[in-house]
Design a protein around this motif. Structure first.
Motif, PDB file in Angstrom:
ATOM      1  N   LEU A 199       0.987  -1.170  -0.140  1.00 57.14           N
ATOM      2  CA  LEU A 199      -0.181   0.084  -0.010  1.00 57.14           C
ATOM      3  C   LEU A 199       0.737   1.261  -0.055  1.00 57.14           C
ATOM      4  CD1 LEU A 199      -2.826  -0.876   2.539  1.00 57.14           C
ATOM      5  CD2 LEU A 199      -2.832  -1.082  -0.025  1.00 57.14           C
ATOM      6  N   ARG A 200       2.007   1.297   0.872  1.00 57.76           N
ATOM      7  CA  ARG A 200       2.602   2.492   0.781  1.00 57.76           C
ATOM      8  C   ARG A 200       3.760   2.339   1.884  1.00 57.76           C
ATOM      9  NH1 ARG A 200       0.407   8.181   3.515  1.00 57.76           N
ATOM     10  NH2 ARG A 200       2.262   9.388   3.211  1.00 57.76           N
ATOM     11  N   ASP A 201       4.860   3.008   1.320  1.00 53.88           N
ATOM     12  CA  ASP A 201       6.379   3.162   2.314  1.00 53.88           C
ATOM     13  C   ASP A 201       6.007   4.534   3.331  1.00 53.88           C
ATOM     14  OD1 ASP A 201       7.608   0.960   1.244  1.00 53.88           O
ATOM     15  OD2 ASP A 201       8.110   2.269  -0.426  1.00 53.88           O
ATOM     16  N   TYR A 202       6.431   4.155   4.602  1.00 55.44           N
ATOM     17  CA  TYR A 202       6.477   5.215   5.295  1.00 55.44           C
ATOM     18  C   TYR A 202       7.882   5.318   5.948  1.00 55.44           C
ATOM     19  CZ  TYR A 202       1.185   5.143   5.670  1.00 55.44           C
ATOM     20  OH  TYR A 202      -0.027   5.173   5.521  1.00 55.44           O
ATOM     21  N   THR A 203       8.353   6.509   6.020  1.00 54.47           N
ATOM     22  CA  THR A 203       9.812   6.721   6.433  1.00 54.47           C
ATOM     23  C   THR A 203       9.838   7.882   7.644  1.00 54.47           C
ATOM     24  OG1 THR A 203       9.972   8.578   4.828  1.00 54.47           O
ATOM     25  CG2 THR A 203      10.988   6.319   4.166  1.00 54.47           C
ATOM     26  N   SER A 204      10.827   7.709   8.378  1.00 50.63           N
ATOM     27  CA  SER A 204      11.017   8.459   9.662  1.00 50.63           C
ATOM     28  C   SER A 204       9.734   8.730  10.502  1.00 50.63           C
ATOM     29  CB  SER A 204      11.415   9.802   9.099  1.00 50.63           C
ATOM     30  OG  SER A 204      12.692   9.743   8.560  1.00 50.63           O
ATOM     31  N   VAL A 205       9.144   7.442  10.732  1.00 49.80           N
ATOM     32  CA  VAL A 205       8.164   7.423  11.697  1.00 49.80           C
ATOM     33  C   VAL A 205       8.269   6.885  13.012  1.00 49.80           C
ATOM     34  CG1 VAL A 205       6.418   7.556   9.745  1.00 49.80           C
ATOM     35  CG2 VAL A 205       7.141   5.262  10.647  1.00 49.80           C
ATOM     36  N   PRO A 206       7.456   7.045  14.137  1.00 41.38           N
ATOM     37  CA  PRO A 206       8.019   6.392  15.418  1.00 41.38           C
ATOM     38  C   PRO A 206       8.028   5.188  15.396  1.00 41.38           C
ATOM     39  CG  PRO A 206       6.052   8.057  15.528  1.00 41.38           C
ATOM     40  CD  PRO A 206       6.423   7.867  14.198  1.00 41.38           C
ATOM     41  N   ASP A 207       8.897   4.496  16.051  1.00 40.93           N
ATOM     42  CA  ASP A 207       9.300   2.875  16.167  1.00 40.93           C
ATOM     43  C   ASP A 207       7.933   2.174  16.948  1.00 40.93           C
ATOM     44  OD1 ASP A 207       9.987   0.455  15.928  1.00 40.93           O
ATOM     45  OD2 ASP A 207      12.009   0.742  17.190  1.00 40.93           O
ATOM     46  N   ILE A 208       7.354   1.481  16.139  1.00 41.29           N
ATOM     47  CA  ILE A 208       6.277   0.844  17.031  1.00 41.29           C
ATOM     48  C   ILE A 208       6.537  -0.635  17.182  1.00 41.29           C
ATOM     49  CG2 ILE A 208       4.319   2.513  15.994  1.00 41.29           C
ATOM     50  CD1 ILE A 208       3.704   0.022  14.113  1.00 41.29           C
ATOM     51  N   SER A 209       7.649  -1.281  16.650  1.00 42.57           N
ATOM     52  CA  SER A 209       7.859  -2.386  16.773  1.00 42.57           C
ATOM     53  C   SER A 209       7.939  -3.339  18.002  1.00 42.57           C
ATOM     54  CB  SER A 209       9.156  -2.931  15.874  1.00 42.57           C
ATOM     55  OG  SER A 209      10.243  -2.073  16.732  1.00 42.57           O
ATOM     56  N   SER A 210       8.391  -2.308  18.941  1.00 41.86           N
ATOM     57  CA  SER A 210       8.590  -2.889  20.507  1.00 41.86           C
ATOM     58  C   SER A 210       7.996  -2.279  21.780  1.00 41.86           C
ATOM     59  CB  SER A 210      10.177  -3.067  20.638  1.00 41.86           C
ATOM     60  OG  SER A 210      10.620  -1.697  20.474  1.00 41.86           O
ATOM     61  N   VAL A 211       6.780  -1.725  21.347  1.00 39.01           N
ATOM     62  CA  VAL A 211       6.252  -0.797  22.258  1.00 39.01           C
ATOM     63  C   VAL A 211       5.747  -1.688  23.549  1.00 39.01           C
ATOM     64  CG1 VAL A 211       4.116   0.656  22.830  1.00 39.01           C
ATOM     65  CG2 VAL A 211       5.430   0.988  20.810  1.00 39.01           C
ATOM     66  N   ARG A 212       5.116  -2.679  23.206  1.00 38.17           N
ATOM     67  CA  ARG A 212       4.744  -3.617  24.229  1.00 38.17           C
ATOM     68  C   ARG A 212       5.879  -4.387  25.054  1.00 38.17           C
ATOM     69  NH1 ARG A 212       1.163  -3.728  28.433  1.00 38.17           N
ATOM     70  NH2 ARG A 212      -0.764  -4.220  27.651  1.00 38.17           N
ATOM     71  N   ALA A 213       6.895  -4.555  24.197  1.00 38.36           N
ATOM     72  CA  ALA A 213       7.847  -5.757  24.788  1.00 38.36           C
ATOM     73  C   ALA A 213       8.834  -4.309  25.646  1.00 38.36           C
ATOM     74  CB  ALA A 213       8.632  -6.111  23.933  1.00 38.36           C
ATOM     75  N   SER A 214       9.141  -3.450  25.285  1.00 36.87           N
ATOM     76  CA  SER A 214      10.009  -2.361  25.895  1.00 36.87           C
ATOM     77  C   SER A 214       9.091  -1.572  26.710  1.00 36.87           C
ATOM     78  CB  SER A 214      10.836  -1.820  24.979  1.00 36.87           C
ATOM     79  OG  SER A 214       9.913  -0.965  24.052  1.00 36.87           O
TER      80      SER A 214
END
Length: 174
Positions: free
Chosen positions: A147-162
């Protein structure tokens, strides 16, 4: 909202309380499950409040159902009183829509997104974000549409883990 939930005091106020109880834009509400919720003004995103640190003027939030909404990359704090504590990181993501069945999300870098409030509930499309640090070729996305590329956005990959996503406010200075 619940006995062990975060204490709610100025500048925050619960919706339905008199206007003087909270500062404009600091409205919290309670879910039926007694979770404390922060609704972002320019978005359909509802964030579950985990902590409020009044001394450092920070609020720790999670995504509802531990699931980032599909429109998370449109999450705009520019019209908000809140800012990311560490500022937006330079994470890059590619958004995909995939027909059912669901993909295995135990792969590093593949994040299942929840439908946004505007999606048709009968829509069987699943949405995934691929972290730019990982190869898309390893994700088994053959039946999916980019659908789309997003650049320079907040890192959501580890919100719950960290831990929670931390937001801060500067006005009013308490």
């Amino acid at each position: 909202c619940e006995h062990h939930g975060p204490a709610i005091r100025f500048p925050f106020g619960l919706k339905g309380q008199p206007f003087q109880c909270g500062y404009h834009g600091f409205d919290l509400s309670c879910t039926n499950g007694r979770q404390t919720v922060l609704e972002m003004p320019s978005s359909s995103n509802k964030l579950i409040v985990e902590t409020i640190n009044y001394a450092s003027q920070e609020i720790g939030v999670y995504f509802q159902n531990d699931c980032p909404p599909k429109d998370i990359f449109n999450f705009n704090l520019s019209s908000s009183i809140f800012q990311f504590v560490h500022g937006p990181s330079d994470a890059n993501y590619t958004l995909f829509s995939c027909p059912s069945p669901r993909l295995e999300t135990d792969r590093y870098g593949l994040i299942k997104l929840c439908p946004s409030g505007l999606d048709n509930p009968e829509n069987q499309t699943n949405y995934y974000a691929v972290d730019g640090q990982y190869s898309i070729d390893d994700m088994n996305l053959v039946s999916c549409t980019k659908l789309r590329d997003y650049t320079s956005v907040p890192d959501i990959s580890s919100v719950r883990a960290s831990g929670p996503m931390m937001l801060q406010w500067s006005k009013p200075s308490c």
